[in-house]
Design a protein around this motif. Sequence first.
Motif, PDB file in Angstrom:
ATOM      1  N   LEU A   1       5.919   3.710  -7.758  1.00 30.98           N
ATOM      2  CA  LEU A   1       6.030   4.468  -6.506  1.00 30.98           C
ATOM      3  C   LEU A   1       6.332   5.930  -6.818  1.00 30.98           C
ATOM      4  CD1 LEU A   1       8.137   1.945  -4.416  1.00 30.98           C
ATOM      5  CD2 LEU A   1       5.870   2.791  -3.775  1.00 30.98           C
ATOM      6  N   THR A   2       5.617   6.828  -6.182  1.00 29.92           N
ATOM      7  CA  THR A   2       5.828   8.256  -6.362  1.00 29.92           C
ATOM      8  C   THR A   2       6.975   8.722  -5.470  1.00 29.92           C
ATOM      9  OG1 THR A   2       3.504   8.623  -6.898  1.00 29.92           O
ATOM     10  CG2 THR A   2       4.746  10.537  -6.125  1.00 29.92           C
ATOM     11  N   ILE A   3       7.788   9.660  -5.979  1.00 30.41           N
ATOM     12  CA  ILE A   3       8.897  10.211  -5.199  1.00 30.41           C
ATOM     13  C   ILE A   3       8.716  11.708  -5.016  1.00 30.41           C
ATOM     14  CG2 ILE A   3      11.380  10.622  -5.101  1.00 30.41           C
ATOM     15  CD1 ILE A   3      11.797   8.166  -6.817  1.00 30.41           C
ATOM     16  N   HIS A   4       8.875  12.154  -3.775  1.00 32.66           N
ATOM     17  CA  HIS A   4       9.054  13.581  -3.484  1.00 32.66           C
ATOM     18  C   HIS A   4      10.530  13.761  -3.168  1.00 32.66           C
ATOM     19  CE1 HIS A   4       8.499  17.621  -1.890  1.00 32.66           C
ATOM     20  NE2 HIS A   4       9.245  17.240  -0.866  1.00 32.66           N
ATOM     21  N   GLY A   5      11.257  14.505  -3.992  1.00 30.90           N
ATOM     22  CA  GLY A   5      12.693  14.647  -3.836  1.00 30.90           C
ATOM     23  C   GLY A   5      13.087  15.920  -3.119  1.00 30.90           C
ATOM     24  N   ASP A   6      13.959  15.788  -2.133  1.00 34.12           N
ATOM     25  CA  ASP A   6      14.472  16.945  -1.396  1.00 34.12           C
ATOM     26  C   ASP A   6      15.888  17.269  -1.865  1.00 34.12           C
ATOM     27  OD1 ASP A   6      12.211  17.237   0.130  1.00 34.12           O
ATOM     28  OD2 ASP A   6      12.955  16.069   1.815  1.00 34.12           O
ATOM     29  N   PHE A   7      16.125  18.561  -2.116  1.00 36.43           N
ATOM     30  CA  PHE A   7      17.434  19.044  -2.550  1.00 36.43           C
ATOM     31  C   PHE A   7      17.828  20.249  -1.693  1.00 36.43           C
ATOM     32  CE2 PHE A   7      15.379  16.994  -6.091  1.00 36.43           C
ATOM     33  CZ  PHE A   7      16.375  16.192  -6.629  1.00 36.43           C
ATOM     34  N   ILE A   8      19.128  20.426  -1.501  1.00 39.54           N
ATOM     35  CA  ILE A   8      19.638  21.529  -0.680  1.00 39.54           C
ATOM     36  C   ILE A   8      20.726  22.253  -1.456  1.00 39.54           C
ATOM     37  CG2 ILE A   8      20.709  22.167   1.515  1.00 39.54           C
ATOM     38  CD1 ILE A   8      19.745  19.512   2.670  1.00 39.54           C
TER      39      ILE A   8
ATOM     40  N   GLY B   1       0.784  -1.238   0.000  1.00 34.89           N
ATOM     41  CA  GLY B   1       0.000   0.000   0.000  1.00 34.89           C
ATOM     42  C   GLY B   1       0.806   1.273   0.000  1.00 34.89           C
ATOM     43  N   CYS B   2       2.140   1.179  -0.074  1.00 33.96           N
ATOM     44  CA  CYS B   2       2.958   2.395  -0.099  1.00 33.96           C
ATOM     45  C   CYS B   2       2.709   3.166  -1.392  1.00 33.96           C
ATOM     46  CB  CYS B   2       4.441   2.033   0.014  1.00 33.96           C
ATOM     47  SG  CYS B   2       5.527   3.472   0.089  1.00 33.96           S
ATOM     48  N   ARG B   3       2.507   4.459  -1.258  1.00 36.78           N
ATOM     49  CA  ARG B   3       2.232   5.320  -2.412  1.00 36.78           C
ATOM     50  C   ARG B   3       3.412   6.209  -2.763  1.00 36.78           C
ATOM     51  NH1 ARG B   3       0.739  10.527  -3.643  1.00 36.78           N
ATOM     52  NH2 ARG B   3       0.975  11.129  -1.454  1.00 36.78           N
ATOM     53  N   LEU B   4       4.057   6.803  -1.735  1.00 34.05           N
ATOM     54  CA  LEU B   4       5.046   7.857  -1.973  1.00 34.05           C
ATOM     55  C   LEU B   4       6.219   7.722  -1.017  1.00 34.05           C
ATOM     56  CD1 LEU B   4       4.521  11.620  -2.583  1.00 34.05           C
ATOM     57  CD2 LEU B   4       5.655  10.941  -0.469  1.00 34.05           C
ATOM     58  N   LEU B   5       7.397   8.119  -1.491  1.00 37.73           N
ATOM     59  CA  LEU B   5       8.598   8.151  -0.676  1.00 37.73           C
ATOM     60  C   LEU B   5       9.160   9.561  -0.664  1.00 37.73           C
ATOM     61  CD1 LEU B   5      10.386   4.987  -2.144  1.00 37.73           C
ATOM     62  CD2 LEU B   5       8.829   5.081  -0.201  1.00 37.73           C
ATOM     63  N   ILE B   6       9.506  10.068   0.534  1.00 36.99           N
ATOM     64  CA  ILE B   6      10.265  11.313   0.640  1.00 36.99           C
ATOM     65  C   ILE B   6      11.740  10.936   0.669  1.00 36.99           C
ATOM     66  CG2 ILE B   6      10.784  13.328   2.046  1.00 36.99           C
ATOM     67  CD1 ILE B   6       8.014  13.328   3.086  1.00 36.99           C
ATOM     68  N   VAL B   7      12.476  11.462  -0.300  1.00 38.40           N
ATOM     69  CA  VAL B   7      13.856  11.025  -0.498  1.00 38.40           C
ATOM     70  C   VAL B   7      14.794  12.227  -0.484  1.00 38.40           C
ATOM     71  CG1 VAL B   7      15.429   9.779  -2.023  1.00 38.40           C
ATOM     72  CG2 VAL B   7      13.007   9.111  -1.910  1.00 38.40           C
ATOM     73  N   GLY B   8      15.806  12.174   0.370  1.00 37.75           N
ATOM     74  CA  GLY B   8      16.796  13.242   0.426  1.00 37.75           C
ATOM     75  C   GLY B   8      17.915  12.999  -0.578  1.00 37.75           C
ATOM     76  N   PHE B   9      17.738  13.485  -1.795  1.00 40.50           N
ATOM     77  CA  PHE B   9      18.807  13.393  -2.795  1.00 40.50           C
ATOM     78  C   PHE B   9      19.908  14.416  -2.480  1.00 40.50           C
ATOM     79  CE2 PHE B   9      15.035  11.900  -5.163  1.00 40.50           C
ATOM     80  CZ  PHE B   9      15.502  10.666  -5.603  1.00 40.50           C
TER      81      PHE B   9
END
Length: 490
Positions: free
Chosen positions: A338-345, A298-306
């Motif tokens: 799987l959907t990804i929300h990508g974090d960038f700094i 049931g996982c839909r999305l992952l928050i990923v720190g690229f």
Amino acid sequence: MPLKTLFLNPPSFENFDGGASSRWPATREIESYWYPVWLTYPAGLLEGSRLLDAPPHHVSAQETINICKDYEFLVLFTSTVGWEGDQRLAEAIKAANPSIRIAFVGPPVTTDPDRALNECSVLDFICRREFDYSVVEFAQGKPLNEILGISYKQDGKVLHNPDRPQIEDLDAMPWATKIYKRDMDVTRYNVPFLLHPYIALYSTRGCPAQCTFCLWPQTLSGHAWRKRSTDDVAAELKWAKENFPEVKEFFFDDDTFNIQKVRTIELCSKLKPLGLTWSCTSRVTTDYDTLKAMKEAGCRLLIVGFESGDPQILKNIKKGATVERARAFAKDCHDLGLTIHGDFILGLPGETKESIQNTIKFAKTLDVETIQVSIAHAYPGTEFYDFAKAGGYITNERMEDGGGHQMAHIEYPGLPTDYVLEMVHRFYDEYYFRPKAAFRVIWKAIINRDVPRLYVEAKAFLKLRAQRNKMVKAARRHQAEPPAPIGAGA
């Protein structure tokens, strides 16, 4: 009976998303509210307590002061960005209710307890690192000198009790979702890339990764990774599904949810029969088999720190991942749906104009569904802060503009802060104004029946984008102005 206790995530800047689980407490491009998960555990341990999460419930400072008149003990979760305002609020609360006892918890008081106690005279004590049992013991009448993990003043001198061992038995802790049901309105919590309404909870504490910039493992949760039993997690989610029929998604806000393959797959086997939609944090080192089990459960999305698309910067921050591995991970997620929300700094150690362009190009090749671009903030207590302080790179200890908006406060030779600020909105422009990306966002809003929310978020994003442009232009005008003649204005 214990002291009548109020656990407070304090009011702050408008649209401030600095909940006790937020990684970057400041006003965002789009209004967001995260759950103060850390406060739910002691709140669940103390009979007669209340958790007040002021920002999403739009409770003002004055309303908070009035509420505190009915309590004997206040536990306030403070942040680096909100520290000054939190001090003033505590002083006003003490003036309105002189008998109330006040404790501060959170990263700033962990990293510099002496400063906290010397600057804020109304504090009875502060808690270092995990504070669950420390505040409960005080409320139950234990003397200050017997409580592990706290600091306090006595006869004008700051005293530090021995550290408290980290909590190992997480199954013994209350369920966060029961405190949400008791004290909070879950429809008030909004994160643009999560389905609304959503609920956040933890299944683990701590993170063994060594990322130099990350605040939480270095100040609060620690690097020791501790886990709840998969039975306990599944039981809480089953209860939450039954008690929150309006919730569309559950979010595991762990520092790193799926770092252990065997445990993740075991948990997925127990979540799958529940028929939930859920999301979580993830590292790019997660393999295909684990991702597949998550998707099937049931996982839909992952928050990923690229974080960065520059290999050297990833080494500088001890990310423990490579650009190549990030690309393979993104491909696996795309293949599995799987959907990804990508974090960038932008602005991490070693950043240059060229490395920023590398990161923007890298992000576009990943083509994840949504992104967040943060300005590098060197929080006290982190290895990144020590590096920036030693190098003389910090230009503004406050990190924000007075209204809660993130400001570039790290300046390297050849990389002005105004350039980094400009690159943040250029990053967003280049990413989202691609036809493919824009269509994807609109289409998802349509199928999720979230078009009204998308409209509000788009307006907020464009408004803050315009404000950033003005700040960049003002900074450059100031730099271009000739220096005043010697003696002028004397």
